[in-house]
Design a protein around this motif. Structure first.
Motif, PDB file in Angstrom:
ATOM      1  N   HIS A  60      -6.561   6.473   5.692  1.00  0.00           N
ATOM      2  CA  HIS A  60      -5.504   5.500   5.363  1.00  0.00           C
ATOM      3  C   HIS A  60      -5.606   4.274   6.279  1.00  0.00           C
ATOM      4  O   HIS A  60      -5.482   3.132   5.823  1.00  0.00           O
ATOM      5  CB  HIS A  60      -4.112   6.116   5.572  1.00  0.00           C
ATOM      6  CG  HIS A  60      -3.774   7.254   4.655  1.00  0.00           C
ATOM      7  ND1 HIS A  60      -3.343   8.462   5.102  1.00  0.00           N
ATOM      8  CD2 HIS A  60      -3.786   7.344   3.297  1.00  0.00           C
ATOM      9  CE1 HIS A  60      -3.086   9.260   4.066  1.00  0.00           C
ATOM     10  NE2 HIS A  60      -3.356   8.607   2.957  1.00  0.00           N
TER      11      HIS A  60
ATOM     12  N   LEU B 227      -9.655  -0.258  -2.906  1.00  0.00           N
ATOM     13  CA  LEU B 227     -10.636  -0.394  -1.833  1.00  0.00           C
ATOM     14  C   LEU B 227     -11.356   0.946  -1.712  1.00  0.00           C
ATOM     15  O   LEU B 227     -10.697   2.003  -1.688  1.00  0.00           O
ATOM     16  CB  LEU B 227      -9.947  -0.748  -0.504  1.00  0.00           C
ATOM     17  CG  LEU B 227      -9.236  -2.101  -0.430  1.00  0.00           C
ATOM     18  CD1 LEU B 227      -8.668  -2.335   0.966  1.00  0.00           C
ATOM     19  CD2 LEU B 227     -10.204  -3.234  -0.769  1.00  0.00           C
ATOM     20  N   CYS B 228     -12.676   0.913  -1.678  1.00  0.00           N
ATOM     21  CA  CYS B 228     -13.438   2.165  -1.590  1.00  0.00           C
ATOM     22  C   CYS B 228     -13.368   2.730  -0.181  1.00  0.00           C
ATOM     23  O   CYS B 228     -13.413   1.985   0.803  1.00  0.00           O
ATOM     24  CB  CYS B 228     -14.906   1.913  -1.932  1.00  0.00           C
ATOM     25  SG  CYS B 228     -15.103   1.559  -3.672  1.00  0.00           S
ATOM     26  N   ALA B 229     -13.273   4.039  -0.130  1.00  0.00           N
ATOM     27  CA  ALA B 229     -13.223   4.711   1.165  1.00  0.00           C
ATOM     28  C   ALA B 229     -14.468   4.400   1.971  1.00  0.00           C
ATOM     29  O   ALA B 229     -15.561   4.231   1.416  1.00  0.00           O
ATOM     30  CB  ALA B 229     -13.107   6.211   0.951  1.00  0.00           C
ATOM     31  N   ASP B 230     -14.279   4.354   3.253  1.00  0.00           N
ATOM     32  CA  ASP B 230     -15.360   4.142   4.184  1.00  0.00           C
ATOM     33  C   ASP B 230     -16.224   5.418   4.243  1.00  0.00           C
ATOM     34  O   ASP B 230     -15.703   6.514   4.095  1.00  0.00           O
ATOM     35  CB  ASP B 230     -14.691   3.897   5.546  1.00  0.00           C
ATOM     36  CG  ASP B 230     -15.652   3.421   6.573  1.00  0.00           C
ATOM     37  OD1 ASP B 230     -16.104   2.282   6.444  1.00  0.00           O
ATOM     38  OD2 ASP B 230     -15.937   4.189   7.501  1.00  0.00           O
TER      39      ASP B 230
ATOM     40  N   GLY C   2      -6.574   3.437  -2.311  1.00  0.00           N
ATOM     41  CA  GLY C   2      -7.914   3.771  -1.813  1.00  0.00           C
ATOM     42  C   GLY C   2      -8.605   4.713  -2.782  1.00  0.00           C
ATOM     43  O   GLY C   2      -7.955   5.535  -3.421  1.00  0.00           O
TER      44      GLY C   2
ATOM     45  N   ARG D   2     -11.648   7.582  -3.053  1.00  0.00           N
ATOM     46  CA  ARG D   2     -12.639   8.406  -2.358  1.00  0.00           C
ATOM     47  C   ARG D   2     -13.662   8.978  -3.326  1.00  0.00           C
ATOM     48  O   ARG D   2     -14.845   8.942  -3.092  1.00  0.00           O
ATOM     49  CB  ARG D   2     -11.944   9.572  -1.632  1.00  0.00           C
ATOM     50  CG  ARG D   2     -11.228   9.160  -0.378  1.00  0.00           C
ATOM     51  CD  ARG D   2     -10.228  10.205   0.024  1.00  0.00           C
ATOM     52  NE  ARG D   2      -9.164  10.306  -0.957  1.00  0.00           N
ATOM     53  CZ  ARG D   2      -8.108  11.093  -0.836  1.00  0.00           C
ATOM     54  NH1 ARG D   2      -7.986  11.866   0.214  1.00  0.00           N
ATOM     55  NH2 ARG D   2      -7.175  11.112  -1.754  1.00  0.00           N
TER      56      ARG D   2
ATOM     57  N   GLU E 175      -8.090   3.001   7.837  1.00  0.00           N
ATOM     58  CA  GLU E 175      -9.240   2.166   7.483  1.00  0.00           C
ATOM     59  C   GLU E 175      -8.868   1.207   6.334  1.00  0.00           C
ATOM     60  O   GLU E 175      -9.182   0.023   6.358  1.00  0.00           O
ATOM     61  CB  GLU E 175     -10.378   3.120   7.072  1.00  0.00           C
ATOM     62  CG  GLU E 175     -11.694   2.472   6.802  1.00  0.00           C
ATOM     63  CD  GLU E 175     -12.242   1.719   7.990  1.00  0.00           C
ATOM     64  OE1 GLU E 175     -11.994   2.141   9.140  1.00  0.00           O
ATOM     65  OE2 GLU E 175     -12.901   0.688   7.757  1.00  0.00           O
ATOM     66  N   ILE E 176      -8.173   1.750   5.343  1.00  0.00           N
ATOM     67  CA  ILE E 176      -7.759   0.928   4.198  1.00  0.00           C
ATOM     68  C   ILE E 176      -6.747  -0.137   4.656  1.00  0.00           C
ATOM     69  O   ILE E 176      -6.834  -1.303   4.265  1.00  0.00           O
ATOM     70  CB  ILE E 176      -7.125   1.825   3.091  1.00  0.00           C
ATOM     71  CG1 ILE E 176      -8.142   2.833   2.544  1.00  0.00           C
ATOM     72  CG2 ILE E 176      -6.515   0.984   1.961  1.00  0.00           C
ATOM     73  CD1 ILE E 176      -9.240   2.275   1.671  1.00  0.00           C
TER      74      ILE E 176
ATOM     75  N   ARG F 242      -8.501  -2.973   6.508  1.00  0.00           N
ATOM     76  CA  ARG F 242      -9.275  -3.868   5.635  1.00  0.00           C
ATOM     77  C   ARG F 242      -8.342  -4.721   4.783  1.00  0.00           C
ATOM     78  O   ARG F 242      -8.578  -5.922   4.600  1.00  0.00           O
ATOM     79  CB  ARG F 242     -10.248  -3.049   4.790  1.00  0.00           C
ATOM     80  CG  ARG F 242     -11.477  -2.682   5.634  1.00  0.00           C
ATOM     81  CD  ARG F 242     -12.157  -1.430   5.145  1.00  0.00           C
ATOM     82  NE  ARG F 242     -12.625  -1.567   3.786  1.00  0.00           N
ATOM     83  CZ  ARG F 242     -12.899  -0.536   2.984  1.00  0.00           C
ATOM     84  NH1 ARG F 242     -12.733   0.703   3.409  1.00  0.00           N
ATOM     85  NH2 ARG F 242     -13.328  -0.736   1.775  1.00  0.00           N
TER      86      ARG F 242
ATOM     87  N   TYR G 166       0.869  -1.184   0.000  1.00  0.00           N
ATOM     88  CA  TYR G 166       0.000   0.000   0.000  1.00  0.00           C
ATOM     89  C   TYR G 166       0.907   1.237   0.000  1.00  0.00           C
ATOM     90  O   TYR G 166       1.386   1.664   1.042  1.00  0.00           O
ATOM     91  CB  TYR G 166      -0.910  -0.037   1.234  1.00  0.00           C
ATOM     92  CG  TYR G 166      -1.840   1.160   1.393  1.00  0.00           C
ATOM     93  CD1 TYR G 166      -2.371   1.848   0.306  1.00  0.00           C
ATOM     94  CD2 TYR G 166      -2.238   1.586   2.660  1.00  0.00           C
ATOM     95  CE1 TYR G 166      -3.227   2.923   0.466  1.00  0.00           C
ATOM     96  CE2 TYR G 166      -3.097   2.662   2.832  1.00  0.00           C
ATOM     97  CZ  TYR G 166      -3.590   3.326   1.731  1.00  0.00           C
ATOM     98  OH  TYR G 166      -4.446   4.401   1.891  1.00  0.00           O
TER      99      TYR G 166
END
Ligand code: ADP
Length: 164
Positions: free
Chosen positions: A18, A118-121, A89, A91, A20-21, A24, A7
């Protein structure tokens, strides 16, 4: 087979978005290498060492995360370590346009490099390092946007370095 993901980013500084990514990705892959990509053309507020230190502190409880820094092309880092998954990520649509182009360029530079998004939370989709720095420079509250354990460090550093 041990599946490793890289990453890469500036992480100047690391934010809750960041993190959060990272969390996950760490549940999907056996190992996640968070790579502070050092770009001499991009003026950073925090040194690569500070950024590595902050990420390491924030991730100390996630057992399968390793933090490194690299001065050079991410594709070369991938090639040197024989890594084949890049995590990024997303956004916004603007992120998508930039990321889509970068994924293609990385694949051209190193054909085994597959970028996965990965999509942002919901809660962190508006968070960015630059917004965090902007708020902190004016003495605003950034506690909702960065992990608690590095809050003081960021605030003190930015207060003492207003010209960044
Ligand atoms: P770069 O300068 O390489 O874009 P950043 O540190 O700004 O580095 O971002 C690294 C990666 O993390 C990028 O893929 C970016 O889209 C993603 N990212 C940044 N902030 C967030 C967020 N709030 N939620 C999800 N992904 C994010």
């Amino acid at each position: 087979m041990n599946k490793i993901a890289v990453y890469p980013g500036s992480f100047d500084p690391i934010t809750n978005g960041h993190l959060e990514i990272i969390k996950r990705a760490s549940m999907i892959f056996d190992m996640v290498i968070v790579l502070v990509a050092v770009n001499p053309d991009k003026k950073a507020t925090f040194t690569p060492e500070e950024r590595v230190e902050m990420i390491s502190k924030v991730c100390e409880d996630i057992r399968n995360v390793d933090v490194r820094s690299y001065s050079g092309l991410v594709a070369d880092f991938m090639k040197e370590g024989l890594y084949d998954v890049i995590i990024r990520g997303l956004r916004t649509v603007t992120d998508f346009e930039v990321e889509f182009q970068m994924a293609h360029i990385n694949k051209n530079l190193y054909p085994y490099a597959e970028t996965m998004f990965l999509c942002a939370d919901d809660e962190t989709t508006c968070v960015s390092s630059s917004v965090v720095k902007q708020i902190a420079r004016f003495g605003g509250d950034i506690s909702d946007y960065v992990p608690n354990c590095i809050l003081d460090l960021i605030e003190t550093r930015i207060k003492n370095n207003k010209e960044d």
